[in-house]
Write an enzyme that holds these catalytic residues in place. Structure first.
Site, PDB file in Angstrom:
ATOM      1  N   ILE A  62       0.897  -1.051  -0.038  1.00 39.30           N
ATOM      2  CA  ILE A  62       0.011   0.065   0.375  1.00 39.30           C
ATOM      3  C   ILE A  62       0.878   1.472   0.500  1.00 39.30           C
ATOM      4  O   ILE A  62       0.274   2.010  -0.363  1.00 39.30           O
ATOM      5  CB  ILE A  62      -1.166  -0.249   1.020  1.00 39.30           C
ATOM      6  CG1 ILE A  62      -0.619   0.116   2.590  1.00 39.30           C
ATOM      7  CG2 ILE A  62      -2.195  -1.267   0.342  1.00 39.30           C
ATOM      8  CD1 ILE A  62      -1.510   0.558   3.399  1.00 39.30           C
ATOM      9  N   ASP A 110       8.915  11.250  15.390  1.00 42.49           N
ATOM     10  CA  ASP A 110       8.522  11.473  14.186  1.00 42.49           C
ATOM     11  C   ASP A 110       6.735  11.782  14.166  1.00 42.49           C
ATOM     12  O   ASP A 110       5.958  11.279  13.472  1.00 42.49           O
ATOM     13  CB  ASP A 110       8.719  10.522  12.964  1.00 42.49           C
ATOM     14  CG  ASP A 110       8.779  10.732  12.175  1.00 42.49           C
ATOM     15  OD1 ASP A 110       8.732  12.348  11.336  1.00 42.49           O
ATOM     16  OD2 ASP A 110       8.199   9.770  10.848  1.00 42.49           O
ATOM     17  N   GLY A 155       7.869   3.537   1.803  1.00 42.96           N
ATOM     18  CA  GLY A 155       8.149   4.627   2.616  1.00 42.96           C
ATOM     19  C   GLY A 155       9.703   4.486   2.321  1.00 42.96           C
ATOM     20  O   GLY A 155      10.715   3.859   1.500  1.00 42.96           O
ATOM     21  N   ALA A 156      10.808   6.209   3.387  1.00 44.16           N
ATOM     22  CA  ALA A 156      11.480   5.843   2.900  1.00 44.16           C
ATOM     23  C   ALA A 156      12.167   4.630   3.561  1.00 44.16           C
ATOM     24  O   ALA A 156      13.386   4.517   3.244  1.00 44.16           O
ATOM     25  CB  ALA A 156      12.001   7.059   3.663  1.00 44.16           C
ATOM     26  N   GLU A 157      11.976   4.313   4.682  1.00 46.50           N
ATOM     27  CA  GLU A 157      11.931   3.144   5.583  1.00 46.50           C
ATOM     28  C   GLU A 157      11.423   2.072   5.277  1.00 46.50           C
ATOM     29  O   GLU A 157      12.828   0.873   5.080  1.00 46.50           O
ATOM     30  CB  GLU A 157      11.890   3.620   7.143  1.00 46.50           C
ATOM     31  CG  GLU A 157      12.435   4.574   7.887  1.00 46.50           C
ATOM     32  CD  GLU A 157      14.650   4.592   8.146  1.00 46.50           C
ATOM     33  OE1 GLU A 157      14.034   2.723   8.643  1.00 46.50           O
ATOM     34  OE2 GLU A 157      15.277   4.814   7.982  1.00 46.50           O
ATOM     35  N   ALA A 158      10.809   1.878   5.042  1.00 47.93           N
ATOM     36  CA  ALA A 158      10.081   0.486   5.031  1.00 47.93           C
ATOM     37  C   ALA A 158       8.634   0.453   3.860  1.00 47.93           C
ATOM     38  O   ALA A 158       8.481   1.585   3.439  1.00 47.93           O
ATOM     39  CB  ALA A 158       9.115   0.131   6.480  1.00 47.93           C
ATOM     40  N   ILE A 160       5.152  -0.805   2.768  1.00 50.17           N
ATOM     41  CA  ILE A 160       4.156  -0.910   4.371  1.00 50.17           C
ATOM     42  C   ILE A 160       2.796  -2.446   3.407  1.00 50.17           C
ATOM     43  O   ILE A 160       2.370  -1.983   1.722  1.00 50.17           O
ATOM     44  CB  ILE A 160       3.152   0.308   4.749  1.00 50.17           C
ATOM     45  CG1 ILE A 160       4.289   1.238   5.484  1.00 50.17           C
ATOM     46  CG2 ILE A 160       1.826  -0.847   5.035  1.00 50.17           C
ATOM     47  CD1 ILE A 160       4.474   0.834   6.544  1.00 50.17           C
TER      48      ILE A 160
HETATM   49  N1  LIG Z   1      -1.248  -0.179  11.214  1.00 49.87           N
HETATM   50  C1  LIG Z   1      -1.666   1.303   9.963  1.00 49.87           C
HETATM   51  N2  LIG Z   1      -3.296   0.495   9.358  1.00 49.87           N
HETATM   52  C2  LIG Z   1      -2.979   1.530   8.131  1.00 49.87           C
HETATM   53  N3  LIG Z   1      -2.228   2.135   8.400  1.00 49.87           N
HETATM   54  C3  LIG Z   1      -1.336   1.447   8.551  1.00 49.87           C
HETATM   55  C4  LIG Z   1      -0.423   1.316   9.868  1.00 49.87           C
HETATM   56  N4  LIG Z   1       0.645   1.525   9.182  1.00 49.87           N
HETATM   57  C5  LIG Z   1       1.079   2.366   8.653  1.00 49.87           C
HETATM   58  N5  LIG Z   1       0.270   3.139   7.465  1.00 49.87           N
HETATM   59  C6  LIG Z   1       0.464   3.696   6.600  1.00 49.87           C
HETATM   60  O1  LIG Z   1       1.406   3.408   5.891  1.00 49.87           O
HETATM   61  C7  LIG Z   1       2.398   4.836   6.129  1.00 49.87           C
HETATM   62  C8  LIG Z   1       3.990   4.268   6.559  1.00 49.87           C
HETATM   63  O2  LIG Z   1       3.912   3.875   7.675  1.00 49.87           O
HETATM   64  P1  LIG Z   1       5.342   4.385   8.023  1.00 49.87           P
HETATM   65  O3  LIG Z   1       5.164   3.866   9.792  1.00 49.87           O
HETATM   66  O4  LIG Z   1       4.382   5.730   9.046  1.00 49.87           O
HETATM   67  O5  LIG Z   1       6.079   4.370   8.092  1.00 49.87           O
HETATM   68  P2  LIG Z   1       7.295   4.991   7.502  1.00 49.87           P
HETATM   69  O6  LIG Z   1       8.396   5.130   8.224  1.00 49.87           O
HETATM   70  O7  LIG Z   1       7.447   4.854   5.741  1.00 49.87           O
HETATM   71  O8  LIG Z   1       6.735   6.090   7.208  1.00 49.87           O
HETATM   72  C9  LIG Z   1       1.720   5.870   7.413  1.00 49.87           C
HETATM   73  O9  LIG Z   1       1.749   6.907   6.877  1.00 49.87           O
HETATM   74  C10 LIG Z   1      -0.460   4.675   6.910  1.00 49.87           C
HETATM   75  O10 LIG Z   1      -0.214   6.042   6.255  1.00 49.87           O
HETATM   76 MG   LIG Z   2       6.291   7.662   9.122  1.00 51.21          MG
END
Ligand SMILES: Nc1ncnc2c1ncn2[C@@H]1O[C@H](COP(=O)(O)OP(=O)(O)O)[C@@H](O)[C@H]1O
Ligand SMILES: [Mg+2]
Length: 202
Positions: A4, A114, A7-10, A12
């Protein structure tokens, strides 16, 4: 599993009703350092999520942690990023809630690290926090003030037209439920003045 967001780190992924967050390799980092960092952040994220649940801050429920794959599985929060829904008419209400929750984190000496509106998900009337890989434990006023400063900067850059109103709501929520909020606010002023000074010297 459906990707879905990247991101920069991961990456999802959505897998039925769960989110799988996988921290991927960064080729620009030295291999050993990259592995250590990804493992550290994965463990840290899981630890902070668990701790926050026990104190009543809304975070997705942790399902599993696979250290070997630097992957976390958690509950999927059905909602929208605060970044995409925040507007002039709802900001006072949404952001005050955020201020209250940040105060709860800080009261428990947890620093998010963050605080941006992309790391907050609005689901009906609740605001969930995600992305704790940069989080840490600290009782220092300075660390709490810097956490708020980052939130203020995030509001300025993503919601510039309403950022003053929004930040006033953060402060309102934060002051409601934080034992040392006045000290943190005083320190925030110092942090900001330091920033201005640095800016001028450049
Ligand atoms: N548990 C979750 N349920 C729904 N959406 C999520 C969830 N975790 C992450 N996301 C979506 O994925 C995006 C990226 O996740 P995040 O943990 O912020 O990773 P990153 O380090 O890449 O920013 C979030 O901004 C959110 O929109
Ligand atoms: Mg994030």
């Amino acid at each position: 599993m459906k990707l879905i967001t990247e991101g920069a780190e991961a990456s999802i992924f959505l897998d039925k009703d769960r989110i799988v967050k996988k921290r991927h390799k960064k080729s620009y980092r030295i291999k050993e350092l990259d592995e250590k960092l990804r493992l550290f952040r994965t463990k840290r994220e899981a630890k902070i999520m668990e701790k926050l649940r026990t104190i009543g801050v809304a975070v997705p429920k942790l399902i599993s942690v696979k250290e070997k794959d630097t992957t976390i599985a958690m509950e999927y929060v059905n909602g929208k990023k605060v970044r995409d829904v925040l507007n002039n008419s709802n900001c006072a209400e949404i952001i005050e809630k955020i201020g209250i929750m940040v105060a709860m984190m800080h009261n428990n000496n947890i620093i998010h690290g963050d605080l941006t509106t992309s790391n907050m998900i609005k689901n009906s009337n609740k605001i969930y926090f995600v992305d704790f890989g940069l989080g840490f434990f600290s009782d220092k006023t300075e660390d709490k003030a810097v956490d708020l400063h980052l939130l203020k900067q995030a509001l300025n850059s993503s919601h510039s037209k309403i950022s003053d109103k929004c930040f006033a709501a953060v402060v309102k929520g934060y002051m409601k439920d934080n034992s040392d909020s006045s000290e943190v606010m005083k320190r925030l002023e110092k942090v900001e003045n330091r920033g201005k000074y640095k800016g001028k010297k450049k």
